[in-house]
Design an enzyme around this catalytic site. Structure first.
Site, PDB file in Angstrom:
ATOM      1  N   LYS A  22      89.358  61.533 -24.422  1.00 55.72           N
ATOM      2  CA  LYS A  22      88.466  61.107 -23.306  1.00 55.72           C
ATOM      3  C   LYS A  22      87.638  59.758 -23.829  1.00 55.72           C
ATOM      4  O   LYS A  22      87.694  58.989 -22.902  1.00 55.72           O
ATOM      5  CB  LYS A  22      87.471  62.303 -22.886  1.00 55.72           C
ATOM      6  N   ASN A  23      87.024  59.681 -24.991  1.00 55.77           N
ATOM      7  CA  ASN A  23      86.079  58.760 -25.158  1.00 55.77           C
ATOM      8  C   ASN A  23      86.820  57.422 -25.413  1.00 55.77           C
ATOM      9  O   ASN A  23      86.026  56.361 -25.247  1.00 55.77           O
ATOM     10  CB  ASN A  23      85.297  59.149 -26.178  1.00 55.77           C
ATOM     11  N   CYS A 117      75.717  63.737 -20.810  1.00 55.24           N
ATOM     12  CA  CYS A 117      75.107  64.914 -21.554  1.00 55.24           C
ATOM     13  C   CYS A 117      73.639  64.667 -21.673  1.00 55.24           C
ATOM     14  O   CYS A 117      73.208  63.736 -22.444  1.00 55.24           O
ATOM     15  CB  CYS A 117      75.783  65.539 -22.462  1.00 55.24           C
ATOM     16  N   ARG A 122      68.708  58.872 -25.849  1.00 54.58           N
ATOM     17  CA  ARG A 122      70.007  57.928 -25.650  1.00 54.58           C
ATOM     18  C   ARG A 122      69.645  56.764 -25.003  1.00 54.58           C
ATOM     19  O   ARG A 122      70.108  56.278 -23.899  1.00 54.58           O
ATOM     20  CB  ARG A 122      71.232  58.661 -24.758  1.00 54.58           C
ATOM     21  N   ASP A 305      79.656  65.977 -31.762  1.00 60.15           N
ATOM     22  CA  ASP A 305      80.329  66.702 -30.750  1.00 60.15           C
ATOM     23  C   ASP A 305      81.081  67.879 -30.875  1.00 60.15           C
ATOM     24  O   ASP A 305      81.528  68.514 -30.208  1.00 60.15           O
ATOM     25  CB  ASP A 305      81.368  65.669 -30.059  1.00 60.15           C
ATOM     26  N   ARG A 397      84.377  67.850 -17.376  1.00 59.82           N
ATOM     27  CA  ARG A 397      84.373  66.655 -17.390  1.00 59.82           C
ATOM     28  C   ARG A 397      85.263  66.087 -18.680  1.00 59.82           C
ATOM     29  O   ARG A 397      85.761  64.957 -18.433  1.00 59.82           O
ATOM     30  CB  ARG A 397      83.032  66.367 -17.899  1.00 59.82           C
TER      31      ARG A 397
HETATM   32  C1  UD1 Z   1      79.320  58.362 -27.944  1.00 57.75           C
HETATM   33  C2  UD1 Z   1      80.369  59.489 -27.313  1.00 57.75           C
HETATM   34  C3  UD1 Z   1      79.620  60.899 -27.469  1.00 57.75           C
HETATM   35  C4  UD1 Z   1      79.114  61.189 -29.063  1.00 57.75           C
HETATM   36  C5  UD1 Z   1      78.425  59.908 -29.490  1.00 57.75           C
HETATM   37  C6  UD1 Z   1      78.292  59.834 -31.099  1.00 57.75           C
HETATM   38  C7  UD1 Z   1      81.318  58.383 -25.485  1.00 57.75           C
HETATM   39  C8  UD1 Z   1      81.227  58.098 -24.177  1.00 57.75           C
HETATM   40  N1  UD1 Z   1      80.204  59.269 -25.816  1.00 57.75           N
HETATM   41  O1  UD1 Z   1      78.026  58.398 -27.118  1.00 57.75           O
HETATM   42  O2  UD1 Z   1      80.208  61.699 -26.887  1.00 57.75           O
HETATM   43  O3  UD1 Z   1      78.250  62.460 -29.008  1.00 57.75           O
HETATM   44  O4  UD1 Z   1      79.180  58.726 -29.269  1.00 57.75           O
HETATM   45  O5  UD1 Z   1      79.511  60.394 -31.616  1.00 57.75           O
HETATM   46  O6  UD1 Z   1      82.144  57.768 -26.231  1.00 57.75           O
HETATM   47  N2  UD1 Z   1      71.246  54.755 -30.123  1.00 57.75           N
HETATM   48  C9  UD1 Z   1      70.102  53.931 -30.169  1.00 57.75           C
HETATM   49  N3  UD1 Z   1      70.369  52.769 -29.279  1.00 57.75           N
HETATM   50  C10 UD1 Z   1      71.403  52.509 -28.624  1.00 57.75           C
HETATM   51  C11 UD1 Z   1      72.261  53.441 -28.664  1.00 57.75           C
HETATM   52  C12 UD1 Z   1      72.542  54.338 -29.354  1.00 57.75           C
HETATM   53  O7  UD1 Z   1      69.172  54.184 -30.459  1.00 57.75           O
HETATM   54  O8  UD1 Z   1      71.264  51.321 -27.915  1.00 57.75           O
HETATM   55  C13 UD1 Z   1      71.254  56.058 -31.074  1.00 57.75           C
HETATM   56  C14 UD1 Z   1      71.396  57.382 -30.004  1.00 57.75           C
HETATM   57  O9  UD1 Z   1      70.080  57.621 -29.413  1.00 57.75           O
HETATM   58  C15 UD1 Z   1      71.816  58.459 -30.902  1.00 57.75           C
HETATM   59  C16 UD1 Z   1      72.794  57.414 -31.905  1.00 57.75           C
HETATM   60  O10 UD1 Z   1      72.211  56.121 -31.567  1.00 57.75           O
HETATM   61  O11 UD1 Z   1      70.935  58.925 -31.728  1.00 57.75           O
HETATM   62  C17 UD1 Z   1      74.290  57.447 -31.696  1.00 57.75           C
HETATM   63  O12 UD1 Z   1      74.605  57.017 -30.285  1.00 57.75           O
HETATM   64  P1  UD1 Z   1      75.894  56.531 -29.708  1.00 57.75           P
HETATM   65  O13 UD1 Z   1      76.730  56.412 -30.920  1.00 57.75           O
HETATM   66  O14 UD1 Z   1      75.672  55.222 -29.208  1.00 57.75           O
HETATM   67  O15 UD1 Z   1      76.407  57.553 -28.852  1.00 57.75           O
HETATM   68  P2  UD1 Z   1      77.103  57.299 -27.337  1.00 57.75           P
HETATM   69  O16 UD1 Z   1      77.806  55.997 -27.488  1.00 57.75           O
HETATM   70  O17 UD1 Z   1      76.025  57.473 -26.397  1.00 57.75           O
END
Ligand code: UD1
Length: 430
Positions: A22-23, A117, A122, A305, A397
């Site tokens: 999915k991702n 979620c 985030r 996840d 989803r």
């Molecule tokens: C993606 C995945 C999600 C998975 C996560 C971690 C998708 C659509 N979703 O989510 O299923 O759980 O990776 O493997 O692919 N952070 C910041 N600033 C930012 C971005 C992130 O501080 O600009 C922090 C987040 O709060 C979190 C960490 O970095 O603590 C990791 O987040 P991130 O890897 O970005 O997760 P997603 O891309 O949202």
């Protein structure tokens, strides 16, 4: 409201085929709008999130057509750069990939703030920092993220946190920037590598995906391609964990065993027997599982996840286990539901202290998010009596045919739409 009803107690046995990730699919679909030429994507999962993104791409004038259930043809020649905002896209996290893709292609993007979620704050500061380094002005206004640039140029970007989303988004925009971009402290998840491979097959120059440092030499334009998405690491891991929870014997097929190493290692520590093949793994768990400790980490660490699923399994282990969530600050919301099924788990900050119990008991519960929802289904599969799970839209989803795949492995589970169907199920399996 649709729900699952489960009569627990059957060990799951048999073979299950895993769908495309999915991702990875969400990132690749967004990236497919970056060329005028036709892109054919195979192994595309048929799930709510991917279908919402496809629908939003249609709203932008992108032609999309599922030629088979798992093959999608995309042509974005007539794509227009409208602001992106609809009720469905607001609910998914990966809407933000359209920012990187559209910024790269049109040098402007306006996308409603992402949902997904509710597992923590985030933030998207790292995405915005990356776009700004590439020369875009970036702001949040009236609930939209707006990024625009006269032109994008390569930059040296150090991510303060390892972020999958920021790495992917910056990679897309930088592909159509002039000059070289270096992303340091990049995420190494399999879907980051899959997106890089996809973009490279369209004529991009990306090196180092899968390591901490990704180098991107910008190109003027991308061309069409045929590409197959990698199998879903988390769907595979969920079924592997289903074997541990139900003391089953499940062979998970159409996988890349390397992507599952951290999960396989934990299952072995928990006393399950694993046999790995080129594109399959068999997980046999005969006895009560052993306790262990787990800390979620960016890839190749144990995936966040998979945290709820392993917690459900460890809740039934002999002994005390500690699960530490280091990625998202609010990812233990399902513990209340699991407690109502008899689990003995105490949460202190980012740590769950699990005292294994011998059995779960069925209850009426609700899925709080996608992965926790799937984990609660696993609990229901082994619980005594009936479990009813509300809010299954979260689960659907990101899992294709979830309850049907479980049923094919021997689970007694039904998707019901009203009280009468639920009563019929209860009478049938009483
Ligand atoms: C993606 C995945 C999600 C998975 C996560 C971690 C998708 C659509 N979703 O989510 O299923 O759980 O990776 O493997 O692919 N952070 C910041 N600033 C930012 C971005 C992130 O501080 O600009 C922090 C987040 O709060 C979190 C960490 O970095 O603590 C990791 O987040 P991130 O890897 O970005 O997760 P997603 O891309 O949202």
């Amino acid at each position: 409201m649709d729900k699952y009803i489960i009569k627990g107690g059957n060990p799951l046995v048999g073979e299950v085929e895993i769908t495309g990730a999915k991702n990875a699919a969400l990132a690749i679909l967004a990236a497919s709008t970056m060329t005028n030429e036709t892109v054919t994507i195979e192994n595309m999962p048929d799930e709510a999130d991917t279908n919402v993104l496809l629908g939003t791409m249609n709203d932008l004038g992108v032609f999309t057509h599922r030629t088979t259930r798992h093959t999608v043809r995309v042509n974005a020649a007539k794509a227009r750069n409208f602001p992106i905002d609809n009720e469905d896209i607001k609910k998914i996290r990966a809407s933000y990939y359209l920012i990187g893709a559209l910024l790269g292609r049109f040098k402007r993007a306006k996308v409603v703030l992402p949902g997904g979620c509710a597992i923590g704050l985030r933030p998207i500061d790292q995405h915005m920092k990356g776009f700004a380094a590439l020369g875009a002005s970036c702001r949040i206004e009236h609930g939209f993220i707006i990024a625009e640039a006269k032109e994008l140029h390569g930059a040296h970007i150090y991510l303060d946190v390892v972020s999958v989303g920021a790495t992917i988004n910056i990679m897309m925009a930088a592909t159509l920037a002039s000059g070289q971009t270096i992303i340091e402290n990049a995420a190494k998840e399999p879907h980051v590598v899959d997106l890089a491979n996809f973009l490279n097959s369209m004529g991009a120059h990306i090196k180092g995906a899968g390591t901490d440092v990704i180098r991107i030499r910008g190109v003027e334009k991308l061309h069409g391609t045929d590409y197959a998405i990698i199998p879903d690491q988390i769907e595979a891991g969920t079924f592997m964990m289903a074997s541990a929870v139900t003391r089953g014997d499940i062979t998970v097929t159409n996988i890349i065993p390397k992507h599952l190493e951290s999960i396989s290692a934990k299952l072995k520590e928990m006393g399950c027997e694993l046999s790995e093949h080129d594109d399959a793994v068999r997980v046999i768990c005969k006895d009560r599982i052993r306790s262990t400790h787990v800390k979620t980490l960016p890839y190749p660490g144990f995936p966040t996840d998979m945290q709820p699923q392993i917690t459900v399994a460890l809740g039934l282990s002999a002994g005390v286990s500690i699960v530490t969530e280091s990625i998202f600050e609010n990812r233990f919301k399902y513990i209340d539901e699991l407690t109502s099924m008899g689990a003995n788990i105490k949460v202190e900050g980012s740590t769950a202290i699990i005292s294994g119990v011998e059995r779960y008991t069925g209850a009426h519960i609700a899925a709080p998010d996608l992965r926790a929802g799937a984990a609660l289904v696993l609990a229901g599969l082994v619980a005594e009596g009936f479990t009813t799970i509300d809010n299954i839209r979260f689960i659907e989803r990101g899992y294709e045919d979830f309850y049907m795949k479980l049923r094919a492995l021997g689970a007694t589970i039904e998707r019901v739409e009203d009280e009468r169907s639920e009563q019929r199920f209860r009478l049938k399996y009483a």
